[in-house]
Design a protein around this motif. Sequence first.
Motif, short mmCIF file in Angstrom:
data_model
loop_
_atom_site.label_atom_id
_atom_site.label_comp_id
_atom_site.label_asym_id
_atom_site.label_seq_id
_atom_site.Cartn_x
_atom_site.Cartn_y
_atom_site.Cartn_z
N MET A 259 0.90 -1.08 0.41
CA MET A 259 0.02 0.17 0.04
C MET A 259 1.10 1.15 0.05
O MET A 259 0.92 1.90 -1.28
CB MET A 259 -0.88 -0.13 1.27
CG MET A 259 -2.43 -0.38 0.83
SD MET A 259 -3.64 -0.54 2.23
CE MET A 259 -4.30 1.41 2.42
N LEU A 260 1.88 1.02 0.59
CA LEU A 260 2.55 2.26 1.14
C LEU A 260 3.51 2.92 -0.31
O LEU A 260 3.23 3.52 -0.38
CB LEU A 260 3.60 1.99 1.78
CG LEU A 260 5.21 3.30 1.69
CD1 LEU A 260 4.53 4.44 2.96
CD2 LEU A 260 6.31 2.96 3.45
N GLU A 261 4.07 1.19 -1.36
CA GLU A 261 4.35 1.88 -2.83
C GLU A 261 3.52 2.73 -3.47
O GLU A 261 4.06 2.81 -3.79
CB GLU A 261 5.21 0.67 -3.27
CG GLU A 261 5.99 0.43 -2.55
CD GLU A 261 6.37 -1.41 -2.72
OE1 GLU A 261 5.63 -1.87 -3.82
OE2 GLU A 261 7.65 -1.98 -2.75
N VAL A 262 2.48 1.79 -3.82
CA VAL A 262 1.57 2.42 -4.60
C VAL A 262 0.57 3.88 -3.44
O VAL A 262 1.07 4.75 -5.30
CB VAL A 262 -0.07 1.55 -4.16
CG1 VAL A 262 -1.06 2.88 -4.55
CG2 VAL A 262 0.21 0.49 -4.70
N ALA A 263 1.02 4.11 -2.69
CA ALA A 263 1.12 6.04 -2.17
C ALA A 263 2.15 6.41 -2.43
O ALA A 263 2.05 7.56 -3.41
CB ALA A 263 0.61 5.54 -1.39
N VAL A 264 2.71 5.66 -2.52
CA VAL A 264 4.07 6.83 -2.67
C VAL A 264 4.22 7.08 -4.94
O VAL A 264 4.36 8.33 -4.95
CB VAL A 264 6.03 5.59 -2.67
CG1 VAL A 264 7.28 6.84 -3.38
CG2 VAL A 264 6.28 6.15 -1.42
N GLN A 265 3.89 5.76 -4.96
CA GLN A 265 3.47 6.28 -6.93
C GLN A 265 2.92 7.41 -7.48
O GLN A 265 3.04 8.24 -8.46
CB GLN A 265 3.31 4.62 -7.08
CG GLN A 265 4.86 3.93 -7.07
CD GLN A 265 4.30 2.53 -7.31
OE1 GLN A 265 3.07 2.23 -7.68
NE2 GLN A 265 5.13 1.95 -7.24
N LYS A 266 1.88 7.51 -6.59
CA LYS A 266 1.31 8.40 -7.29
C LYS A 266 1.01 10.07 -6.34
O LYS A 266 1.12 10.71 -6.88
CB LYS A 266 -0.29 7.74 -5.61
CG LYS A 266 -1.02 7.39 -5.99
CD LYS A 266 -2.02 6.90 -5.54
CE LYS A 266 -3.04 5.73 -6.02
NZ LYS A 266 -4.46 5.59 -4.81
N ALA A 267 2.01 9.56 -5.00
CA ALA A 267 2.53 10.79 -4.81
C ALA A 267 3.38 11.55 -6.22
O ALA A 267 3.09 12.32 -5.91
CB ALA A 267 3.61 11.45 -3.36
N GLN A 268 4.25 10.70 -6.42
CA GLN A 268 5.02 11.02 -7.34
C GLN A 268 4.74 11.41 -8.85
O GLN A 268 5.21 12.41 -8.94
CB GLN A 268 5.87 9.87 -7.84
CG GLN A 268 7.89 9.09 -6.73
CD GLN A 268 8.17 7.96 -6.61
OE1 GLN A 268 7.22 7.05 -7.50
NE2 GLN A 268 9.64 8.23 -6.45
N ALA A 269 3.52 10.39 -9.07
CA ALA A 269 2.73 11.35 -10.07
C ALA A 269 2.98 12.45 -9.99
O ALA A 269 2.89 13.56 -10.65
CB ALA A 269 1.58 10.38 -10.71
N ALA A 270 1.94 12.87 -9.04
CA ALA A 270 1.31 14.37 -8.51
C ALA A 270 3.10 15.42 -8.60
O ALA A 270 2.42 16.13 -9.24
CB ALA A 270 1.18 14.47 -7.62
N LEU A 271 3.19 14.84 -8.13
CA LEU A 271 5.02 15.52 -8.00
C LEU A 271 5.31 15.91 -9.64
O LEU A 271 5.83 17.16 -10.02
CB LEU A 271 5.82 15.54 -7.08
CG LEU A 271 6.35 15.21 -6.02
CD1 LEU A 271 7.10 13.85 -5.34
CD2 LEU A 271 6.31 16.20 -5.34
N ASN A 272 5.16 14.64 -10.29
CA ASN A 272 5.99 15.30 -11.90
C ASN A 272 4.74 15.96 -13.05
O ASN A 272 5.41 16.55 -14.02
CB ASN A 272 6.21 13.53 -12.60
CG ASN A 272 7.37 13.36 -11.76
OD1 ASN A 272 7.84 13.57 -11.45
ND2 ASN A 272 7.48 12.08 -11.62
N THR A 273 3.61 15.84 -12.51
CA THR A 273 2.50 17.08 -13.41
C THR A 273 3.33 18.85 -13.10
O THR A 273 3.10 18.79 -12.38
CB THR A 273 1.09 16.26 -12.45
OG1 THR A 273 0.80 16.46 -11.51
CG2 THR A 273 0.66 14.95 -13.68
#
Length: 212
Positions: free
Chosen positions: A198-212
Motif C-alpha cells: 500500500m505504501l509503494e502505491v501511495a508513493v507512486q501516486k505522490a511521485q506522479a502528482a509531483l511530476n505533473t
Amino acid sequence: MDEEEDLESIGEQLYTRIYPKHKEAAGKLTGMLLELPGPVLRQMLQDEAMLTAAVEKALRALQLPQEPRETCKDEDDASVSSDSLGEQLFELVDVYNTGHSQKITGMLLEQHKEAVLNLLSDPKLLEEQVNHALKTLKEQNEETDVSDTSDADDTEKLGEKLFSLVEEMDPRHANDITGMLLEMDPAALQQLLSDHTMLEVAVQKAQAALNT
C-alpha cells in the motif's frame, strides 16, 4: 477617600487627553469612561491605543439614537432591550482587550437579565466576572491544547517513520512525498506503515502528482 481622590485625578487626566479632539463631548465621554474599573482606567492612561478605542466606543454609544419606549409592545421591548444589553455589555467587556470579548459577552449574557444589569452598573463585579470567564476559557483552551499536542506528537512520530520508509524508495523527493502522505488520516497512515505494498502505491501516486 484615597480611591475617590485617585478617581478624581484619573478623571482630570482623562478629560485633559480627550478634550483636544472632542471639545464638546469631553465631559460626557470622561464620565462614561469613569464608569470603568480603576485598573482599566490607569491602563488607558498609559496605553494611547486603548484610550482611543474606548473613546471611540463611548462616542458611538453617544451617537446611538435614543428610541422612545412603547409600553404596549412588551415582547418587542424585551427583545430590543436584551439586544441593547448585549451591545452595552460587549462594549464594556471589549475594553479589557482579552481577545475573547464576543465569547465572554455570550457567557455573561447566559445569566438572568437582572444579573446582567448589575454587571453594567457595577464595574468591580464586571471585572470579576470577566476574569472568571477568561479563566474558564483558558482552561478549556489548555485542555484542547493538551489533546492537540498529543495529536501533534503522534503525527510527528508517524511522519518520522514514514519518512525513513519513503527515503528508501525515493531519496530525492522523500520530504515532499512524506508531506503529501501526512495529509491523510492517521488511521490510513498507520495502514501504510504496516502494509508495504500500500505504501509503494501511495508513493507512486505522490511521485506522479509531483511530476505533473
